[in-house]
Every structure is written in structure tokens, then in C-alpha cells.
Design an enzyme around this catalytic site. Structure first.
Site, short mmCIF file in Angstrom:
data_model
loop_
_atom_site.label_atom_id
_atom_site.label_comp_id
_atom_site.label_asym_id
_atom_site.label_seq_id
_atom_site.Cartn_x
_atom_site.Cartn_y
_atom_site.Cartn_z
CG LEU B 37 -1.88 -1.14 1.43
CD1 LEU B 37 -2.89 -0.78 2.53
CD2 LEU B 37 -2.62 -1.49 0.17
CG ASP B 38 0.65 4.33 -2.61
OD1 ASP B 38 -0.45 4.82 -2.26
OD2 ASP B 38 0.91 4.04 -3.79
CB SER B 39 0.89 8.16 1.47
OG SER B 39 1.23 8.65 0.19
#
Lengths: 495, 88
Positions: B37-39
Site C-alpha cells: 500500500l502507499d500513502s
């Protein structure tokens, strides 16, 4: 054909993005489905009167105010001539049952003075409200060039409190609450849904000053065109975008047009409605969670509109708008009311050669559900039942304007009218919303950055509605490409 | 719902909504480095959890401390407990 950037959609946010990228040295192609740029800004004419559909007046365009500084940075100022709306009262709020009127003047100090004069017992509420608006407005990056870039800033507009909650906490005076909520009509979200922060981000500019542009939206469109030409932006008119080309590693590599041509590019700023953007993106570009969020976004209200011409000049709309509230709480749930209980926004339509009001546009917020029965029909080929429905609505709108504003009714005649379906088809708004996706408490609108590298989003749905919001969204999106510090430095030099 | 059922529900929702292989979803896995996942996914993660368990996270400070899948389990369990302990 290869460009550094392709900008999809030549509305105000797309025009702004194209100018920002070109001004900072990139080669840019701007793609627009309509036959010319800024179709909504250009409006239309009937019986020698021009009706603006995208721009009526703007806040924060006075010398050194945010929109003025944006125009200077974009190189539009010398091509535009703005004029002040009536500084002693640019917006008149009239409550229909009792004939109460309040006029919004330019500037916080005068606004405070007028509000206290009209609501003497509410001084502390008015002071707290205006303090709140000012402080929220000053915290928005770019609108305030001194505000820090806070990545969580936008979330405050999602968390609340709502405008309604804020007003309820300040005062019990329902008329005052209605007056301070009336500008919800300028962004199409009711006071019980919009956050106080978002409301402040919009009305804060009008509280500074209200101005018009000589020649209206057409002049703004012409100024954008001339500057695009000067900066060498390639404009592809009459070109819809069929799809975005995304490489398997999630990198944007081009834009495929409806006619089959492919524009290769290093990045794209897409300014269409977020749901339309999803349709353009290849299947695996976004995660299911993001797609569901975008598909579930609620749009701003739509409207029925009346376009009338007048044999006599209309001084009441000269440098002024008129808002009519049939009851103290009629802004609550805007759109979701019959015409007779709906607030009404009236603004001037001007002659071809001058800026004298020679007609008016009457806007009654409405939900797009009201025309759902005909949603499969297209402009120019609607069924008879729709025509009869529209005629009925038009008669009711004319009757209401005459009842609420006798000073407008005498010498005017209806030149045309429109419905939520018209807004849908002419405004490229999938559900007919006037200002794209709602900015409301609990709804997470998309941000400029996306999971697809090189794909950026701009537009009213992403940042904020209106001319100021659309331009702001161009800065927010392009700041990710050019560097926010660089853009802010450039703006500071124009202040 | 038992705690185990809640944990399974969390894992299933995250696997479906973020297209993550459920096999590799163990509590010690970090969201960013291990699960990919990322921000930009954080907002969607909040919405997925809010929808699955019908509570509002929004400004909850606890969400900022989340690093691993196990942190999410603990966060949701605590949130459920808090809500259930409120007298109706």
C-alpha cells in the site's frame, strides 16, 4: 505526436494547468471535446442578449487578492478588464414572506457593520463567524501565499463541523443563519453537509470583494486562448479522449483520442469529472477500493434556469445579484424542494456591446432526479412529454420571479430555459451537477495525485468549485509536477 | 461477532479492496513495505474499514499509529469494544 504533458479538458482548470506547465517550460497539448475551449465560460445569446453560463461574478479579484494574483501569474491580467460590483451591497438576500432584505457589502469591516446593524443582538455571533471564515480562508495554501502546505489540510474540510453546526453553535437567529448560508447556492451543497472550512474557502473570497469581468466569461475565455497561443500550447479542439494509455508498471504513457490517434506524453493532467476519468483508465489502473470511492461520490445540485430579456434596463441587477429565500430555512436541503419552496438566484445578462443588464438568469436549484424520466434522450431530440414538462417548469419559474421581484417582471420575456438534463449535456456533468462533485463532510474527494504515475487530477471536484476553485485546482495539481515552492515563489513575485 | 471473525473480516476486506494475496496476510506484515500500500491508499483503507464495521474513524488519532496489519486488527477491536461499552 509526443508532448511533455497532455491536459484533458479545456475548462478553467484545464486551461490553467496548460498555462502553468507551458509557462514553466514544458511542451503541452490541450485536448477538448467541444469545438472550442471553455465552452461553459462562453455562454450563449438570445434576442441580442448574452447569457453567461459559467461565470457571473467572482470574489477575491481586487488588487492583490488571490484571483488577481493568479491572473497576473498566468499572464491574463493585461488581457482582462474587471469592474467592481456594488461595494455597498453586491448580493441582496431577500426573504420572500416578510420582505426582509440584507445586502452583502465588500470587505470584512463593512460586512461586520451591516450584519450588526441588521442583527443588533448578534454581534458576538457575527464576529465569531467572520473571524472563523477569515482564519480558515487564510489557512488555504495558494489562496494565502503565507499558508504552509499542510498535507492534512484538505482533510479538515472532510471532517467538519458543518456550516450548519457552526452556525447553530453561534446563534439561534434563523434569519441570520439563512443569510450566512445563502452563498451555498454558489457551490451547490446545503449548509448541513458542507464543512465550515470549505464554505469559508469559497465565501472568504467574496467577503474580500466582488467583481465582474467586462464582457463576462467570453472575455476570460478569449484571454486564456490568447495566452495559450503565446506560450505555444497545441490545442486539439473537437477531440474527445477515448482512453488513457498506461504501461504495465503503472506509468502513464499517452492519451488515445476518439479518432484513434495516440498522443504520447510524459504525464497528463485530467480535468474531467472523476467518474469520466475512471472510464478512460484501463481496467487494472486503480484498486477496487478507489474505484468504489470515486463511483460513490455524490454530485452537487443541478438546477432549472430561466433566461429572460428585458425591454427596460434592470438597475436592480447592475453590479448586483439578488437571492430570494421563500422561507428562513429554504437553503437547507437545497435542490430537494419544489420550485415554489426553492431559493432563487438572479444575476444579470448583458447586451452584446456593453455591460448594461438587459436581461437576467434565474437559477432554481434542483436535483437531477427531476428529469430522470428523460435521461436517455439527447439534446435536440427530446420527446414531447419532456417539452411539455419543461414548458410547465418555465411558466412556474416566470410566475415566481414576477411574484418575488415585481421590479423585474414588467418588461421581461422568457428567451429560453434549461433543466438538469441541459446541464448534464452541455456541461459534461454525468449527473447534471452544477459544480462537479460535492465537497461535504464525510465525503473523500479524489486528490490530484493518483496511483498511476504521471496522471494528475484537477477540476472543481478535486479542489473547490467556481472560477477561483478551478484555477486553484490547476495550481494544486501542477504544484505536484513543478514544485509547490516554485509556484508560490512565482505568485509572491506577482503580489 | 467474535474477535477472530472481526480479524477475518478485516483481512478479507483488505485483500479484496486492495487486490492483495490473502495467503501473505499475517499480522506482522507492514502495510507499506510488505503489503504494497502507499500513502494514497490510506483514505481508501479508512473508508473500507468504516464501511465494513459501520463506525466513523475520521479524526481518530489511533489511525496515525498504524504500521502493520496487526495494528489494524488491534485498532478495530479496540474501536468495537469502545462502541459496545457505550450504554444505549
Amino acid at each position: 505526436m509526443t508532448h511533455d504533458f497532455v491536459v484533458v479538458g479545456a475548462g478553467v482548470s484545464g486551461l490553467t494547468s496548460a498555462l502553468l506547465l507551458a509557462r514553466n517550460g514544458y511542451s503541452v497539448a490541450l485536448v477538448e471535446k467541444a469545438g472550442h475551449t471553455a465552452p461553459l465560460l462562453r455562454g450563449f445569446s438570445r434576442r441580442g442578449v448574452h447569457f453567461d453560463t459559467g461565470f457571473h461574478y467572482a470574489g477575491g479579484m481586487g488588487n492583490g487578492e488571490p484571483l488577481d494574483v493568479f491572473f497576473r501569474y498566468l499572464g491574463l491580467s493585461d488581457r482582462l478588464s474587471s469592474f467592481p460590483f456594488d461595494a455597498s451591497g453586491f448580493d441582496t438576500i431577500r426573504t420572500a414572506p416578510d420582505g426582509f432584505e440584507f445586502r452583502f457589502p465588500s470587505g470584512y469591516d463593512r460586512l461586520l457593520e451591516n450584519l450588526v446593524e441588521a442583527f443588533p443582538a448578534e454581534r458576538s455571533a457575527v464576529e465569531a463567524y467572520l473571524r472563523g471564515v477569515r482564519s480558515a480562508f487564510d489557512s488555504i495554501p495558494y489562496l494565502s501565499l503565507d499558508a504552509p502546505l499542510d498535507p492534512n489540510g484538505a482533510l479538515r474540510r472532510v471532517f467538519g463541523p458543518t456550516l450548519r453546526e457552526t452556525l447553530d453553535s453561534l446563534t439561534g437567529d434563523e434569519i441570520l443563519k439563512s443569510v450566512l448560508s445563502t452563498h451555498c447556492l454558489l457551490y451547490g451543497v446545503p449548509p448541513e453537509e458542507v464543512s465550515f472550512q470549505q464554505h469559508a474557502c469559497i465565501v472568504g473570497s467574496y467577503y474580500l470583494s466582488a467583481r465582474g469581468i467586462a464582457g463576462g466569461g467570453r472575455s476570460l475565455a478569449t484571454a486564456f486562448d490568447a495566452r495559450l497561443d503565446e506560450l505555444g500550447v497545441e490545442i486539439l479542439r473537437g477531440c474527445g479522449v477515448a482512453s488513457l494509455s498506461v504501461a504495465p508498471e503503472g506509468l502513464l504513457r499517452g492519451v488515445r483520442l476518439d479518432d484513434g490517434r495516440e498522443l504520447r506524453c510524459g504525464g497528463a493532467v485530467v480535468t474531467v469529472h472523476p467518474r469520466t476519468m475512471l472510464d478512460m483508465a484501463p481496467g487494472g489502473s486503480f484498486r477496487p477500493a478507489y474505484k468504489k470511492r470515486i463511483m460513490g461520490l455524490e454530485d452537487t445540485v443541478s438546477a432549472f434556469m430561466l433566461y429572460s430579456v428585458s425591454d427596460l434596463p434592470l438597475p436592480i441587477l447592475s453590479g448586483r445579484n439578488l437571492f430570494v429565500l421563500p422561507s428562513a430555512d429554504s437553503v437547507r436541503g437545497i435542490g430537494n424542494r419544489p420550485l415554489e419552496e426553492s431559493p432563487l438566484y438572479l444575476t444579470a445578462a448583458r447586451g452584446q456591446a456593453d455591460d448594461v443588464p438587459r436581461g437576467f438568469i434565474g437559477i432554481f436549484p434542483a436535483l437531477s432526479e427531476t428529469t430522470r424520466a428523460w435521461e436517455d434522450s439527447v439534446t435536440g431530440n427530446r420527446p414531447e412529454s419532456y417539452r411539455r414538462f419543461k414548458e410547465g417548469i418555465t411558466d412556474r419559474m416566470e410566475h415566481l420571479v414576477k411574484r418575488y421581484c415585481p421590479e423585474l417582471g414588467r418588461a421581461t420575456a422568457c428567451a429560453d430555459s434549461s433543466t438538469p438534463l441541459t446541464v448534464r449535456d452541455f456541461g459534461n456533468a454525468p449527473s447534471g451537477g452544477l459544480y462537479g462533485v460535492k465537497h461535504k463532510v464525510g465525503q473523500y474527494n479524489p486528490v490530484p495525485l493518483t496511483r498511476v504515475k504521471g496522471l494528475y487530477l484537477a477540476g472543481q471536484s478535486v479542489t473547490s468549485p467556481g472560477i477561483l476553485g478551478a484555477i486553484l485546482s490547476g495550481f494544486m495539481a501542477c504544484g505536484n509536477i513543478l514544485g509547490h515552492d516554485r509556484l508560490i515563489k512565482g505568485l509572491l513575485a506577482c503580489r | 461477532m467474535t474477535n477472530q471473525e472481526i480479524i477475518e473480516r478485516i483481512d478479507r476486506s483488505i485483500a479484496e479492496e486492495f487486490e492483495i494475496d490473502p495467503e501473505g496476510m499475517t499480522p506482522e506484515k507492514t502495510l507499506f513495505q510488505d503489503l504494497g500500500l502507499d500513502s494514497l491508499d490510506i483514505v481508501d483503507l479508512v473508508i473500507v474499514l468504516e464501511t465494513a464495521f459501520r463506525f466513523k474513524i475520521r479524526e481518530d488519532e489511533g489511525i496515525r499509529k498504524i504500521r502493520t496489519l496487526g495494528d489494524i486488527h488491534a485498532f478495530v477491536l479496540q474501536k468495537k469494544n469502545e462502541l459496545e461499552s457505550i450504554p444505549r
